[in-house]
Scaffold this active site. Structure first.
Site, short mmCIF file in Angstrom:
data_model
loop_
_atom_site.label_atom_id
_atom_site.label_comp_id
_atom_site.label_asym_id
_atom_site.label_seq_id
_atom_site.Cartn_x
_atom_site.Cartn_y
_atom_site.Cartn_z
N GLN A 95 15.74 53.65 71.87
CA GLN A 95 14.90 53.11 72.93
C GLN A 95 15.51 51.87 73.58
O GLN A 95 14.92 51.28 74.47
CB GLN A 95 13.52 52.76 72.36
CG GLN A 95 12.77 53.97 71.86
CD GLN A 95 11.46 53.63 71.18
OE1 GLN A 95 11.11 52.47 71.00
NE2 GLN A 95 10.73 54.65 70.76
N HIS A 159 11.44 50.19 69.44
CA HIS A 159 10.35 49.25 69.73
C HIS A 159 10.86 47.88 70.20
O HIS A 159 10.64 46.86 69.57
CB HIS A 159 9.45 49.10 68.50
CG HIS A 159 8.65 50.31 68.18
ND1 HIS A 159 7.56 50.30 67.34
CD2 HIS A 159 8.77 51.61 68.60
CE1 HIS A 159 7.06 51.52 67.24
NE2 HIS A 159 7.79 52.34 68.00
N GLU A 251 -3.44 51.22 73.24
CA GLU A 251 -4.45 50.21 73.55
C GLU A 251 -4.23 49.55 74.90
O GLU A 251 -3.10 49.38 75.36
CB GLU A 251 -4.44 49.10 72.49
CG GLU A 251 -4.83 49.56 71.10
CD GLU A 251 -4.85 48.43 70.09
OE1 GLU A 251 -5.24 48.69 68.95
OE2 GLU A 251 -4.48 47.28 70.44
N TYR A 261 -4.18 40.38 67.67
CA TYR A 261 -4.61 41.69 68.14
C TYR A 261 -4.47 42.79 67.10
O TYR A 261 -4.61 43.97 67.41
CB TYR A 261 -3.91 42.00 69.48
CG TYR A 261 -4.51 41.10 70.53
CD1 TYR A 261 -5.60 41.49 71.28
CD2 TYR A 261 -4.07 39.78 70.66
CE1 TYR A 261 -6.22 40.63 72.17
CE2 TYR A 261 -4.69 38.90 71.54
CZ TYR A 261 -5.76 39.33 72.30
OH TYR A 261 -6.39 38.46 73.16
N TYR A 272 2.63 58.56 61.61
CA TYR A 272 3.17 59.86 62.00
C TYR A 272 3.09 60.87 60.86
O TYR A 272 3.02 62.08 61.09
CB TYR A 272 4.61 59.70 62.49
CG TYR A 272 4.70 58.84 63.73
CD1 TYR A 272 4.16 59.28 64.94
CD2 TYR A 272 5.29 57.58 63.71
CE1 TYR A 272 4.22 58.49 66.09
CE2 TYR A 272 5.36 56.79 64.84
CZ TYR A 272 4.82 57.25 66.02
OH TYR A 272 4.87 56.46 67.15
#
Length: 380
Positions: A95, A159, A251, A261, A272
């Site tokens: 990513q 991430h 979210e 949060y 997963y």
């Protein structure tokens, strides 16, 4: 109040349609129904390799990042410039790569461009933010400097976040992910893993950051998984974010200074593997999302609509979906999500970014080896 809508949707049910390509339409143009009338989606540019972030220049051209590490200008006629020089080396695996791009609020005077990227480092990598001055020819960034580095460095391809949003004071919000393997660190306020960061344009923490005991000075809020959508509410100036969950639990949040949060202690998703994550869906001292999706849509890119083209959609938050391959409209009232409309549901594209153009139309990036800039406009 937290709102949840599953795969079939519950609010704006009449606006969730099966899309179709109109008979006789050009191959680069598709037609889709919506609550505001028929939408036309047309290809402005193609041939971009996994485009990630888009920012409009004052003359209507677009700066677009490509994840392998290229920054280009897309002309108003869809032509692609040669890669702009001066972009640092990126870690373009998984990513990682060149991620978001944003213009300085005073770009017309200083020509400063900000970009986030996965930076290769000794022993690992991390999300970093650089800035440089775009020359008048639009061919090079000069005086490039790194103004923020996510710490610690982690050997991971996952991430990174990462969106860049200037607030109304001129401070820069930076979203950074939990690096996948380090999710427990999202609860450690002393580091930059799984956080919303707020810095000065030249780097360093603004004086009005939380600066709570044990908190790194750049940290604005904690307990985030992987925020890939962020935008300021046009009326309140509050930051809103779109955050990836695991299996379920994507979210919408409004991160506020010094608050937690919840990730990975509370979540509406599961791992997963199917295993439970954390302690449940709520815990004292941890904030609830305004809205969540289950199943996940994989949200990426977010923009509030403020233009004249669709008056009924003003103050709606538009969110791109990667796995969901659609554009989602969330109606809002103050700091609440009041409904969901799923648009372009048969577009067949992973929507990486959403930006309102100076013409009042919506512009999307499709995440693909032959990625596109798409324009959404009403049928005439």
């Amino acid at each position: 109040m937290t709102m949840r809508f599953g795969s079939v949707g519950r609010a704006f049910a009449a606006g969730i349609f099966v899309a179709a390509i109109a008979a006789g339409a050009a191959a680069a143009q598709q037609r889709f129904p919506s609550s505001a009338g028929e939408l036309i989606v047309e290809t402005v540019a193609s041939g971009l390799e996994n485009p990630w972030g888009l920012a409009f220049l004052p003359d209507g051209r677009m700066l677009v990042t490509e994840r392998p590490g290229r920054l280009r200008i897309v002309g108003t006629d869809g032509t692609l410039s040669r890669p702009i020089t001066g972009v640092p080396s990126v870690m373009a695996r998984g990513q990682g790569g060149l991620l978001d791009v944003a213009l300085d609020p005073a770009f017309a005077e200083n020509r400063l461009v900000y970009f986030s990227f996965a930076e290769p480092r000794s022993g690992g990598n991390g999300t970093s933010v650089g800035r440089g001055r775009l020359n008048e020819q639009g061919t090079a960034l000069a005086n490039v400097e790194v103004i923020f580095r996510q710490m610690p460095s982690i050997a991971s391809n996952m991430h990174f976040g990462s969106r860049l949003v200037f607030d109304r004071t001129g401070a820069l919000f930076v979203t950074v992910g939990d690096r996948y393997s380090q999710r427990e660190q999202a609860q450690n306020p002393a580091n930059h893993i799984g956080k919303v960061i707020r810095i000065r344009p030249e780097g360093g923490a603004p004086a009005d950051n939380p600066k709570k005991q044990g908190w790194a000075p750049e940290v604005w809020s904690i307990g985030h998984r992987n925020v890939q959508g962020a935008a300021l509410h046009p009326q309140s100036g509050q930051l809103w974010t779109a955050e990836h969950g695991a299996r379920g639990g994507d979210e919408i949040n409004t991160p506020k200074a010094g608050l937690n949060y919840g990730w990975p202690v509370i979540t509406y998703g599961i791992d997963y593997s199917g295993a439970k994550i954390g302690e449940g869906t709520a815990k004292p001292g941890m904030e609830q999302p305004l809205f969540y999706w289950d199943p996940s849509i994989a949200p990426s890119g977010a923009a509030f609509y403020t233009g004249p083209v669709w008056p009924a959609w003003r103050n709606s938050l538009f969110v791109g979906a990667l796995a969901g391959q659609m554009l989602v409209r969330l109606s809002t009232q103050g700091e609440a999500v009041t409904g969901e409309e799923r648009l372009l549901t048969n577009i067949g594209e992973r929507i990486r970014d959403v930006v309102q153009g100076p013409d009042g139309f919506l512009y999307l990036l499709s995440d693909d080896a032959n990625g596109k800039v798409l324009r959404v406009r009403p049928a005439r």
